[in-house]
Design a protein around this motif. Sequence first.
Motif, PDB file in Angstrom:
ATOM      1  N   GLY A  36       0.829  -1.188   0.000  1.00  0.00           N
ATOM      2  CA  GLY A  36       0.000   0.000   0.000  1.00  0.00           C
ATOM      3  C   GLY A  36       0.869   1.245   0.000  1.00  0.00           C
ATOM      4  N   LEU A  37       0.551   2.209  -0.860  1.00  0.00           N
ATOM      5  CA  LEU A  37       1.268   3.482  -0.909  1.00  0.00           C
ATOM      6  C   LEU A  37       0.504   4.513  -0.094  1.00  0.00           C
ATOM      7  CD1 LEU A  37       2.614   2.000  -3.292  1.00  0.00           C
ATOM      8  CD2 LEU A  37       2.710   4.185  -4.487  1.00  0.00           C
ATOM      9  N   VAL A  38       1.215   5.202   0.807  1.00  0.00           N
ATOM     10  CA  VAL A  38       0.583   6.231   1.622  1.00  0.00           C
ATOM     11  C   VAL A  38       1.386   7.520   1.508  1.00  0.00           C
ATOM     12  CG1 VAL A  38      -0.364   4.544   3.235  1.00  0.00           C
ATOM     13  CG2 VAL A  38       1.857   5.567   3.718  1.00  0.00           C
ATOM     14  N   GLY A  39       0.718   8.636   1.740  1.00  0.00           N
ATOM     15  CA  GLY A  39       1.352   9.946   1.653  1.00  0.00           C
ATOM     16  C   GLY A  39       0.306  11.013   1.410  1.00  0.00           C
ATOM     17  N   ARG A  40       0.704  12.243   1.571  1.00  0.00           N
ATOM     18  CA  ARG A  40      -0.222  13.355   1.382  1.00  0.00           C
ATOM     19  C   ARG A  40      -0.603  13.484  -0.086  1.00  0.00           C
ATOM     20  NH1 ARG A  40       2.167  18.584   4.491  1.00  0.00           N
ATOM     21  NH2 ARG A  40      -0.021  19.228   4.303  1.00  0.00           N
ATOM     22  N   ASN A  41      -1.682  14.233  -0.360  1.00  0.00           N
ATOM     23  CA  ASN A  41      -2.036  14.542  -1.741  1.00  0.00           C
ATOM     24  C   ASN A  41      -0.875  15.286  -2.393  1.00  0.00           C
ATOM     25  OD1 ASN A  41      -4.593  13.451  -1.510  1.00  0.00           O
ATOM     26  ND2 ASN A  41      -5.567  15.390  -0.957  1.00  0.00           N
ATOM     27  N   GLY A  42      -0.493  14.842  -3.577  1.00  0.00           N
ATOM     28  CA  GLY A  42       0.626  15.472  -4.268  1.00  0.00           C
ATOM     29  C   GLY A  42       1.976  14.886  -3.920  1.00  0.00           C
ATOM     30  N   ALA A  43       1.997  13.842  -3.081  1.00  0.00           N
ATOM     31  CA  ALA A  43       3.266  13.249  -2.660  1.00  0.00           C
ATOM     32  C   ALA A  43       3.906  12.401  -3.759  1.00  0.00           C
ATOM     33  CB  ALA A  43       3.075  12.397  -1.405  1.00  0.00           C
ATOM     34  N   GLY A  44       3.124  12.042  -4.782  1.00  0.00           N
ATOM     35  CA  GLY A  44       3.674  11.265  -5.891  1.00  0.00           C
ATOM     36  C   GLY A  44       3.209   9.824  -5.950  1.00  0.00           C
ATOM     37  N   LYS A  45       2.145   9.495  -5.215  1.00  0.00           N
ATOM     38  CA  LYS A  45       1.675   8.102  -5.192  1.00  0.00           C
ATOM     39  C   LYS A  45       1.228   7.648  -6.579  1.00  0.00           C
ATOM     40  CE  LYS A  45      -1.470   8.887  -2.036  1.00  0.00           C
ATOM     41  NZ  LYS A  45      -1.254  10.346  -1.837  1.00  0.00           N
ATOM     42  N   SER A  46       0.352   8.411  -7.202  1.00  0.00           N
ATOM     43  CA  SER A  46      -0.131   8.031  -8.535  1.00  0.00           C
ATOM     44  C   SER A  46       0.993   8.079  -9.558  1.00  0.00           C
ATOM     45  CB  SER A  46      -1.276   8.957  -8.964  1.00  0.00           C
ATOM     46  OG  SER A  46      -2.411   8.767  -8.143  1.00  0.00           O
ATOM     47  N   THR A  47       1.902   9.035  -9.401  1.00  0.00           N
ATOM     48  CA  THR A  47       3.044   9.127 -10.311  1.00  0.00           C
ATOM     49  C   THR A  47       3.898   7.871 -10.237  1.00  0.00           C
ATOM     50  OG1 THR A  47       3.131  11.543 -10.167  1.00  0.00           O
ATOM     51  CG2 THR A  47       5.142  10.422 -10.854  1.00  0.00           C
ATOM     52  N   LEU A  48       4.187   7.413  -9.024  1.00  0.00           N
ATOM     53  CA  LEU A  48       4.988   6.204  -8.867  1.00  0.00           C
ATOM     54  C   LEU A  48       4.271   4.989  -9.450  1.00  0.00           C
ATOM     55  CD1 LEU A  48       7.516   4.827  -7.825  1.00  0.00           C
ATOM     56  CD2 LEU A  48       6.449   4.650  -5.562  1.00  0.00           C
ATOM     57  N   LEU A  49       2.956   4.902  -9.258  1.00  0.00           N
ATOM     58  CA  LEU A  49       2.199   3.786  -9.833  1.00  0.00           C
ATOM     59  C   LEU A  49       2.294   3.781 -11.355  1.00  0.00           C
ATOM     60  CD1 LEU A  49      -1.149   3.401  -7.858  1.00  0.00           C
ATOM     61  CD2 LEU A  49       0.944   2.098  -7.644  1.00  0.00           C
ATOM     62  N   LYS A  50       2.176   4.955 -11.962  1.00  0.00           N
ATOM     63  CA  LYS A  50       2.254   5.037 -13.429  1.00  0.00           C
ATOM     64  C   LYS A  50       3.632   4.639 -13.927  1.00  0.00           C
ATOM     65  CE  LYS A  50      -1.270   8.639 -13.930  1.00  0.00           C
ATOM     66  NZ  LYS A  50      -1.528  10.061 -14.301  1.00  0.00           N
ATOM     67  N   LEU A  51       4.665   5.026 -13.193  1.00  0.00           N
ATOM     68  CA  LEU A  51       6.021   4.650 -13.585  1.00  0.00           C
ATOM     69  C   LEU A  51       6.216   3.138 -13.482  1.00  0.00           C
ATOM     70  CD1 LEU A  51       8.062   7.489 -11.820  1.00  0.00           C
ATOM     71  CD2 LEU A  51       7.525   7.306 -14.252  1.00  0.00           C
ATOM     72  N   ILE A  52       5.754   2.546 -12.383  1.00  0.00           N
ATOM     73  CA  ILE A  52       5.886   1.099 -12.200  1.00  0.00           C
ATOM     74  C   ILE A  52       5.070   0.357 -13.258  1.00  0.00           C
ATOM     75  CG2 ILE A  52       5.338  -0.834 -10.659  1.00  0.00           C
ATOM     76  CD1 ILE A  52       6.025   1.010  -8.306  1.00  0.00           C
ATOM     77  N   GLY A  53       3.890   0.892 -13.586  1.00  0.00           N
ATOM     78  CA  GLY A  53       3.025   0.258 -14.575  1.00  0.00           C
ATOM     79  C   GLY A  53       3.449   0.499 -16.011  1.00  0.00           C
ATOM     80  N   GLY A  54       4.465   1.353 -16.225  1.00  0.00           N
ATOM     81  CA  GLY A  54       4.994   1.571 -17.566  1.00  0.00           C
ATOM     82  C   GLY A  54       4.193   2.513 -18.438  1.00  0.00           C
ATOM     83  N   VAL A  55       3.222   3.238 -17.857  1.00  0.00           N
ATOM     84  CA  VAL A  55       2.450   4.181 -18.666  1.00  0.00           C
ATOM     85  C   VAL A  55       3.060   5.581 -18.629  1.00  0.00           C
ATOM     86  CG1 VAL A  55       0.314   2.891 -18.372  1.00  0.00           C
ATOM     87  CG2 VAL A  55       0.842   4.739 -16.781  1.00  0.00           C
ATOM     88  N   ASP A  56       4.118   5.745 -17.867  1.00  0.00           N
ATOM     89  CA  ASP A  56       4.889   6.986 -17.828  1.00  0.00           C
ATOM     90  C   ASP A  56       6.350   6.601 -17.627  1.00  0.00           C
ATOM     91  OD1 ASP A  56       5.542   9.636 -17.854  1.00  0.00           O
ATOM     92  OD2 ASP A  56       4.377  10.204 -16.087  1.00  0.00           O
ATOM     93  N   GLN A  57       7.243   7.521 -17.952  1.00  0.00           N
ATOM     94  CA  GLN A  57       8.671   7.250 -17.861  1.00  0.00           C
ATOM     95  C   GLN A  57       9.343   8.247 -16.921  1.00  0.00           C
ATOM     96  OE1 GLN A  57      10.081   4.560 -19.316  1.00  0.00           O
ATOM     97  NE2 GLN A  57       8.003   4.056 -20.032  1.00  0.00           N
ATOM     98  N   PRO A  58      10.357   7.809 -16.172  1.00  0.00           N
ATOM     99  CA  PRO A  58      11.063   8.733 -15.284  1.00  0.00           C
ATOM    100  C   PRO A  58      11.979   9.667 -16.078  1.00  0.00           C
ATOM    101  CG  PRO A  58      12.114   6.584 -15.236  1.00  0.00           C
ATOM    102  CD  PRO A  58      10.878   6.425 -16.067  1.00  0.00           C
ATOM    103  N   ASN A  59      12.294  10.819 -15.482  1.00  0.00           N
ATOM    104  CA  ASN A  59      13.289  11.707 -16.083  1.00  0.00           C
ATOM    105  C   ASN A  59      14.685  11.109 -15.960  1.00  0.00           C
ATOM    106  OD1 ASN A  59      11.058  13.689 -14.723  1.00  0.00           O
ATOM    107  ND2 ASN A  59      11.745  14.470 -16.704  1.00  0.00           N
TER     108      ASN A  59
END
Length: 221
Positions: A36-59
Motif C-alpha cells: 500500500g502506498l501512503v502519503g499526502r495529496n501530491g506526494a507522488g503516489k499516482s506518479t509512482l504507480l504510473k512509472l511502475i506500470g509503464g504508462v509513464d517514464q522517469p526523467n
Amino acid sequence: MIIVDDIYKRYQTEHGPGRWILQGVSLVIPPKVSVGLVGRNGAGKSTLLKLIGGVDQPNRGHIDRRCRVSWPMGFSGGLQPSLTGRQNAKFVCRIHGHEDDIPDRLAYIQDFAQLGEAFDEPIKNYSAGMRGRLQFALSLAFDFDVYISDEVTATGDAAMKKKAAEAFKNLSDHASLIMVSHGEGTLKQFCSAGIWLDNGKAHWFDDLNDALKAYKESHPK
C-alpha cells in the motif's frame, strides 16, 4: 520482483520544469508481497504507480520489472476515443496475444464493466467512471503477477465497489497488488507492506501499519 533504481520525476509546466515529485527513489518490491502506498495529496503516489506500470517514464533512473505488471487499474489513458468499448477491448486482447479466445475475454470484460449498450458506443461519450470501469475490467481480463490499483475501490456505486473488492480477494492466491487508496481499511484489507512517500522520497516498511504510523506522525491533523 520490481526494482526501482534512483528514480527522479517531474513534469513540464507552462512556466518550465515543475518541482521534483520523486527524487532519488530506490526500493525493491519482493514477489508475492502486496504493498500500500501512503502519503499526502501530491506526494507522488499516482506518479509512482504510473512509472511502475509503464504508462509513464522517469526523467532519470530505471525500473526493472522481473514479472508481469499490469497498467494502473482505472487508468483511462491508452484507449482510442473514436472506437467503441468493444473495439478497444479487442485491440488490447490482440496486443496481449489472445486472438484465439477474444470472445470469452470480451464477454468477461463486458460483464464486469457493466456498461450495457454503451459497450458498443465510442468511448469519447463515456463518463470518467465508465472509462475507469472498462479499464479495470481490461486489467482483470489478463493474467499478471502484479496488479496496480489507483483508488479503484473508491469509484462507482456500491455494487461496483463490492465487485472490485471481491476481484482483489480472488487475486490474492496467485498475484500481488500495489495499491493507492485514501481508505485505510482498504489498504489493511489487501496489503501487508507499505511505502510512505514524503518530500519526494520513498520509505519502505515491511509492515503496512508501520508505514501508516510514520505517515500519521509526520503529518498530524
